[in-house]
Design a protein around this motif. Sequence first.
Motif, short mmCIF file in Angstrom:
data_model
loop_
_atom_site.label_atom_id
_atom_site.label_comp_id
_atom_site.label_asym_id
_atom_site.label_seq_id
_atom_site.Cartn_x
_atom_site.Cartn_y
_atom_site.Cartn_z
N ALA B 1 29.11 65.00 40.73
CA ALA B 1 29.22 64.46 39.38
C ALA B 1 28.67 65.65 38.35
CB ALA B 1 28.17 63.26 39.11
N GLN B 2 29.32 65.36 37.33
CA GLN B 2 28.96 66.55 36.31
C GLN B 2 28.00 65.98 35.32
OE1 GLN B 2 31.70 65.04 36.80
NE2 GLN B 2 32.54 64.07 34.84
N SER B 3 27.06 66.99 34.39
CA SER B 3 26.21 66.37 33.69
C SER B 3 26.10 67.58 32.18
CB SER B 3 25.00 66.25 34.08
OG SER B 3 24.40 67.46 34.61
N VAL B 4 25.77 66.80 31.31
CA VAL B 4 25.51 67.82 30.14
C VAL B 4 24.20 67.71 29.63
CG1 VAL B 4 26.36 68.36 27.63
CG2 VAL B 4 28.04 67.32 29.76
N THR B 5 23.61 68.74 29.05
CA THR B 5 22.17 69.04 28.57
C THR B 5 22.38 69.69 27.22
OG1 THR B 5 21.10 69.23 30.75
CG2 THR B 5 19.86 69.87 28.92
N GLN B 6 21.92 68.84 26.11
CA GLN B 6 21.67 69.47 24.69
C GLN B 6 20.19 69.80 24.51
OE1 GLN B 6 25.05 66.98 23.23
NE2 GLN B 6 24.54 68.24 21.62
N PRO B 7 19.77 70.77 24.65
CA PRO B 7 18.30 71.02 24.50
C PRO B 7 17.78 70.72 23.55
CG PRO B 7 19.31 72.95 24.85
CD PRO B 7 20.46 72.25 25.05
N ASP B 8 18.30 70.72 22.28
CA ASP B 8 17.87 70.56 21.04
C ASP B 8 18.15 69.18 20.37
OD1 ASP B 8 18.80 73.91 20.56
OD2 ASP B 8 16.79 73.06 20.84
N LYS B 24 24.51 73.12 27.73
CA LYS B 24 24.60 73.48 29.06
C LYS B 24 25.39 72.32 29.99
CE LYS B 24 22.67 76.86 30.83
NZ LYS B 24 21.67 77.94 31.45
N TYR B 25 26.04 72.85 30.95
CA TYR B 25 26.81 71.72 31.66
C TYR B 25 26.73 72.03 33.15
CZ TYR B 25 30.31 75.10 32.69
OH TYR B 25 30.90 76.42 33.29
N SER B 26 26.69 71.00 34.05
CA SER B 26 26.59 71.12 35.42
C SER B 26 27.84 70.61 36.04
CB SER B 26 25.37 70.48 36.02
OG SER B 26 25.31 70.56 37.16
N TYR B 27 28.50 71.38 36.74
CA TYR B 27 29.64 70.80 37.56
C TYR B 27 30.43 72.14 38.34
CZ TYR B 27 34.39 69.38 38.47
OH TYR B 27 35.45 69.23 38.95
N SER B 28 30.54 71.82 39.62
CA SER B 28 31.12 72.97 40.31
C SER B 28 32.30 73.43 40.31
CB SER B 28 30.77 72.49 41.79
OG SER B 28 31.33 71.27 42.26
N PHE B 67 32.40 80.08 25.61
CA PHE B 67 32.15 79.45 26.86
C PHE B 67 31.64 80.77 27.90
CE2 PHE B 67 32.69 77.28 30.92
CZ PHE B 67 33.32 77.99 31.76
N SER B 68 30.66 80.18 28.60
CA SER B 68 30.17 81.24 29.67
C SER B 68 30.09 80.51 30.95
CB SER B 68 28.58 81.52 29.21
OG SER B 68 27.94 82.64 30.41
N LYS B 69 31.00 81.02 31.92
CA LYS B 69 30.68 80.33 33.15
C LYS B 69 29.31 80.83 33.91
CE LYS B 69 33.75 79.75 37.55
NZ LYS B 69 35.03 79.76 37.87
N SER B 70 29.05 82.23 33.74
CA SER B 70 27.87 82.35 34.41
C SER B 70 26.75 81.68 34.16
CB SER B 70 27.74 83.85 34.16
OG SER B 70 27.52 84.22 32.80
N ASN B 71 26.62 81.27 32.81
CA ASN B 71 25.47 80.57 32.14
C ASN B 71 25.66 79.11 32.19
OD1 ASN B 71 23.98 82.80 31.87
ND2 ASN B 71 24.78 83.11 29.90
N SER B 72 27.11 78.39 32.43
CA SER B 72 27.33 77.24 32.33
C SER B 72 27.01 76.42 31.05
CB SER B 72 26.54 76.35 33.60
OG SER B 72 26.83 76.67 34.86
N SER B 73 27.69 77.67 29.96
CA SER B 73 27.10 76.79 28.67
C SER B 73 28.39 76.98 27.90
CB SER B 73 26.07 77.91 28.08
OG SER B 73 26.66 79.25 28.18
N PHE B 74 28.40 76.15 26.49
CA PHE B 74 29.29 76.32 25.63
C PHE B 74 28.78 75.98 24.06
CE2 PHE B 74 33.52 76.12 24.17
CZ PHE B 74 33.90 74.97 23.50
N HIS B 75 28.17 77.30 23.85
CA HIS B 75 27.41 77.12 22.54
C HIS B 75 28.39 77.45 21.23
CE1 HIS B 75 24.30 77.09 25.10
NE2 HIS B 75 24.16 78.41 25.46
N PRO B 76 28.11 76.50 20.22
CA PRO B 76 29.10 76.62 18.97
C PRO B 76 28.16 77.20 18.11
CG PRO B 76 28.54 74.25 19.35
CD PRO B 76 27.98 75.22 20.29
N ARG B 77 28.98 77.88 17.18
CA ARG B 77 28.18 78.55 16.00
C ARG B 77 29.01 78.27 14.64
NH1 ARG B 77 27.89 83.34 13.21
NH2 ARG B 77 25.98 83.90 12.70
N LYS B 78 28.32 78.10 13.75
CA LYS B 78 28.86 78.41 12.20
C LYS B 78 28.17 79.25 11.31
CE LYS B 78 30.65 75.46 8.60
NZ LYS B 78 31.17 74.04 8.03
N ALA B 79 28.74 80.13 10.86
CA ALA B 79 28.23 81.09 9.83
C ALA B 79 27.41 80.76 8.68
CB ALA B 79 29.28 82.26 9.56
#
Lengths: 112, 114
Positions: B1-8, B24-28, B67-79
């Motif tokens: 199963a997959q999971s998602v963590t938003q630390p903030d 950060k997500y968890s899914y193989s 997107f970073s597969k190595s970090n299992s992350s998908f971080h957005p940014r706005k300038a």
Amino acid sequence: NSKVIQTPRYLVKGQGQKAKMRCIPEKGHPVVFWYQQNKNNEFKFLINFQNQEVLQQIDMTEKRFSAECPSNSPCSLEIQSSEAGDSALYLCASSQGYAEQFFGPGTRLTVL
Amino acid sequence: AQSVTQPDARVTVSQGASLQLRCKYSYSGTPYLFWYVQYPRQGLQLLLKYYSGDPVVQGVNGFEAEFSKSNSSFHPRKASVHWSDSAVYFCAVSVDNYAQGLTFGLGTRVSVFP
């Protein structure tokens, strides 16, 4: 902007009463999803349809919840006997299948 | 199963400053990743999506994400944020199959002060 229509926007029911909400998906989207978002922002997938057929549903929806997507009519989600814990925002989303899901504004259910 | 963590859970920024959100997500397997924004008393609006290819994607309202597969992350940014960016932002993941439900994080409430 999403073109998913949900009615009513607000629904207030007493415990034990039926609660019914409707959803019209975006034109051309064969897949419809229902989610429950509680006050703690926890989302729960409830059920999804492709056209009129149920694809997946969780155990909760098999007991007090019923849903359908009849041909040429809005989809609906009905709670047969509302409980206080059912108070939440019910979100309908539609999709082309593999693509992103587009959400309606939701129906906020309050069970007194 | 997959999971998602938003630390903030909450982020506060001044108008005109940059905004960085975290997911950060968890899914193989191969994930489909999304960011949605929810304004008060409204549903979810799609902000960003990632399926495959270029790890940097452009979204709406000036948002981009990496997107970073190595970090299992998908971080957005706005300038540069505007007060109208105040909302709750949700990260979501779906698996690579037809008509799969989304798994959401608990959201990050962003408050932009003038």
